[in-house]
Design an enzyme around this catalytic site. Structure first.
Site, PDB file in Angstrom:
ATOM      1  N   GLU A  74      12.149  98.540  14.907  1.00 24.04           N
ATOM      2  CA  GLU A  74      11.371  98.328  13.689  1.00 24.04           C
ATOM      3  C   GLU A  74      12.002  97.243  12.818  1.00 24.04           C
ATOM      4  O   GLU A  74      11.298  96.421  12.243  1.00 24.04           O
ATOM      5  CB  GLU A  74      11.222  99.635  12.903  1.00 24.04           C
ATOM      6  CG  GLU A  74      10.320 100.654  13.567  1.00 24.04           C
ATOM      7  CD  GLU A  74       8.897 100.147  13.769  1.00 24.04           C
ATOM      8  OE1 GLU A  74       8.470  99.241  13.029  1.00 24.04           O
ATOM      9  OE2 GLU A  74       8.229 100.642  14.700  1.00 24.04           O
ATOM     10  N   TYR A 132       8.138 101.568   4.828  1.00 21.15           N
ATOM     11  CA  TYR A 132       7.509 101.361   6.133  1.00 21.15           C
ATOM     12  C   TYR A 132       8.447 101.803   7.267  1.00 21.15           C
ATOM     13  O   TYR A 132       8.058 102.558   8.161  1.00 21.15           O
ATOM     14  CB  TYR A 132       7.111  99.885   6.347  1.00 21.15           C
ATOM     15  CG  TYR A 132       6.833  99.644   7.806  1.00 21.15           C
ATOM     16  CD1 TYR A 132       5.633 100.076   8.366  1.00 21.15           C
ATOM     17  CD2 TYR A 132       7.803  99.101   8.650  1.00 21.15           C
ATOM     18  CE1 TYR A 132       5.387  99.957   9.719  1.00 21.15           C
ATOM     19  CE2 TYR A 132       7.578  98.975  10.005  1.00 21.15           C
ATOM     20  CZ  TYR A 132       6.365  99.398  10.528  1.00 21.15           C
ATOM     21  OH  TYR A 132       6.140  99.296  11.874  1.00 21.15           O
ATOM     22  N   ASP A 180       2.252  98.211   7.538  1.00 25.36           N
ATOM     23  CA  ASP A 180       2.876  96.905   7.723  1.00 25.36           C
ATOM     24  C   ASP A 180       1.761  95.860   7.581  1.00 25.36           C
ATOM     25  O   ASP A 180       0.642  96.200   7.183  1.00 25.36           O
ATOM     26  CB  ASP A 180       3.610  96.818   9.073  1.00 25.36           C
ATOM     27  CG  ASP A 180       2.656  96.807  10.254  1.00 25.36           C
ATOM     28  OD1 ASP A 180       1.437  97.061  10.057  1.00 25.36           O
ATOM     29  OD2 ASP A 180       3.095  96.526  11.384  1.00 25.36           O
ATOM     30  N   CYS A 238      -8.190  93.496  15.548  1.00 25.05           N
ATOM     31  CA  CYS A 238      -8.486  93.108  14.161  1.00 25.05           C
ATOM     32  C   CYS A 238      -7.494  92.028  13.749  1.00 25.05           C
ATOM     33  O   CYS A 238      -6.696  92.184  12.830  1.00 25.05           O
ATOM     34  CB  CYS A 238      -8.380  94.344  13.263  1.00 25.05           C
ATOM     35  SG  CYS A 238      -9.149  94.122  11.659  1.00 25.05           S
ATOM     36  N   CYS A 292     -14.651  92.252  16.594  1.00 16.11           N
ATOM     37  CA  CYS A 292     -15.324  93.452  16.057  1.00 16.11           C
ATOM     38  C   CYS A 292     -16.210  94.124  17.111  1.00 16.11           C
ATOM     39  O   CYS A 292     -16.368  95.351  17.087  1.00 16.11           O
ATOM     40  CB  CYS A 292     -16.153  93.094  14.836  1.00 16.11           C
ATOM     41  SG  CYS A 292     -15.139  92.403  13.509  1.00 16.11           S
ATOM     42  N   CYS A 326     -14.221  96.710  18.860  1.00 12.49           N
ATOM     43  CA  CYS A 326     -13.344  97.522  18.002  1.00 12.49           C
ATOM     44  C   CYS A 326     -13.708  99.006  18.122  1.00 12.49           C
ATOM     45  O   CYS A 326     -14.859  99.383  17.931  1.00 12.49           O
ATOM     46  CB  CYS A 326     -13.497  97.058  16.555  1.00 12.49           C
ATOM     47  SG  CYS A 326     -12.554  98.082  15.412  1.00 12.49           S
ATOM     48  N   CYS A 351     -16.191 100.701   9.797  1.00 15.61           N
ATOM     49  CA  CYS A 351     -15.809  99.486   9.073  1.00 15.61           C
ATOM     50  C   CYS A 351     -16.900  99.073   8.081  1.00 15.61           C
ATOM     51  O   CYS A 351     -18.072  99.005   8.437  1.00 15.61           O
ATOM     52  CB  CYS A 351     -15.543  98.355  10.064  1.00 15.61           C
ATOM     53  SG  CYS A 351     -14.751  96.945   9.294  1.00 15.61           S
TER      54      CYS A 351
HETATM   55  S1  SF4 Z   1     -14.816  96.166  12.952  1.00 12.36           S
HETATM   56 FE1  SF4 Z   1     -13.557  96.115  11.100  1.00 12.36          FE
HETATM   57  S2  SF4 Z   1     -11.653  97.124  11.696  1.00 12.36           S
HETATM   58 FE2  SF4 Z   1     -12.730  96.624  13.561  1.00 12.36          FE
HETATM   59  S3  SF4 Z   1     -11.946  94.580  14.175  1.00 12.36           S
HETATM   60 FE3  SF4 Z   1     -13.754  94.227  12.954  1.00 12.36          FE
HETATM   61  S4  SF4 Z   1     -12.988  93.975  10.877  1.00 12.36           S
HETATM   62 FE4  SF4 Z   1     -11.368  94.944  12.040  1.00 12.36          FE
END
Ligand code: SF4
Length: 335
Positions: free
Chosen positions: A39, A124, A142, A196, A203, A206, A212
């Site tokens: 870390e 953190y 982070d 992301c 996205c 994701c 989101c």
């Molecule tokens: S949907 Fe939202 S959380 Fe997922 S990659 Fe896109 S911006 Fe990031």
């Protein structure tokens, strides 16, 4: 706050279990000392750098436990950190190891408060050690997590402002599940690293896109204005005499204990032949390093002559190591 937090955290944890990188060396251990080392190393250094140059594995070979690190000479510790920069991290790691020996009989503490009390361990790092080594439901924030949370929540305040940081930690605390925080937090970090991303987030693939709320992820997170870049010239000496080289030992906090080429004013180097010129960056400074060859140099305060053979074993900031290599290569090429 996110709707159906439980399903959100389960989805992310499950994604990490199936898609996450499990082969990283710090993900194959639950040793809190080894996790702490990883870390701290990864705080200002990219995963690829830590892996490709073997920093993590070399460190653990040299200092496999807190006792070895606590008893090591500072120069050895700095040498093992050479090239990673921000050397206070290495010094603090050693102080943390010494605190574990002195205050905890050599056994790594197991409560978040005690981990947080170790030298150089911030919120953190304490959260990461407690979660990844001890399995505690501790939040982590982070840079990657901050970006993911800011986008998920469509957060339009600077994430590095006091109120922005406070808000992110609140969200992170609310989202972390009581069970399986390991896979959830690992998933959150890896989502930021691989999906992301700062530019062009993916996205479409994701795993938490249904939660989101932002429309323009590329515009987030918002950050405070950066400090202006300052350009400066640095004039250093390459002084070699009778198989020895003159070096300066840094007395200041950032590079304390490291050896570098001795610096002189522009007046003092006037007329000396230029042996190397290169650029490097440190915080918001862009430095042009000029190295001049000199004969008959005299050692000043904090300067000493070292044998050329010992050069490789001395801890030295990367820019000076590279400058020295450039100068020595150019001498080899001379007819
Ligand atoms: S949907 Fe939202 S959380 Fe997922 S990659 Fe896109 S911006 Fe990031």
């Amino acid at each position: 706050m996110l709707e159906d937090r439980e399903r959100f955290s389960q989805t992310l944890a499950s994604w990490f279990k199936h898609e996450g990188r499990q082969d990283l060396p710090w993900r194959t251990t639950r040793d809190p000392y080894a996790i702490l080392v990883s870390e701290v190393m990864l705080q200002q250094t990219q995963v690829v750098t830590v892996l490709s140059r073997g920093y993590y594995t070399n460190w653990l070979e040299k200092f496999p436990d807190v006792a070895t690190l606590a008893a090591a000479k500072e120069e050895e510790v700095l040498k093992m950190w050479e090239g990673l920069g921000y050397y206070s991290r290495a010094r603090n790691l050693q102080k943390a190891a010494q605190a574990v020996i002195e205050n905890h009989d050599g056994i790594f503490p197991t409560s978040p408060e005690e981990v947080r009390a170790l030298p150089g361990v911030g919120r953190y790092t304490a959260g990461a050690v407690c979660c990844f080594a001890l399995g505690l439901p501790e939040p982590i924030v982070d840079a990657n997590v901050a970006r993911v949370l800011a986008r998920l929540m469509d957060f339009h305040q600077p994430v590095d402002s006091t109120s922005g940081i406070k808000q992110l930690w609140e969200w992170a605390t609310e989202c972390v599940p009581e069970t399986d925080s390991y896979h959830y937090n690992s998933g959150l970090m890896e989502l930021g690293q691989r999906i992301c991303k700062p530019k062009a987030p993916d996205c479409g693939i994701c795993p938490v896109k249904n939660w989101c709320t932002c429309d323009s992820p590329e515009k987030l997170p918002i950050k405070k204005e950066r400090r202006k870049t300052i350009h400066r010239d640095e004039h250093s000496l390459y002084a070699v005499s009778e198989g020895k080289i003159l070096l300066h030992r840094e007395p200041e906090r950032r590079r304390q204990g490291l050896w570098r080429l001795p610096e002189r004013t522009s007046n003092e180097i006037a007329g000396l032949p230029l042996a190397a010129k290169m650029k490097y960056s440190i915080t918001h400074y862009r430095v042009t390093l000029h190295v001049y060859e000199i004969t008959g140099a005299k050692a000043r305060e904090d300067e000493a002559w070292h044998s050329l053979e010992s050069l490789a074993s001395l801890p030295m900031p990367s820019p000076y190591r590279r400058a020295l290599e450039t100068v020595q290569e150019s001498f080899l090429l001379q007819p």
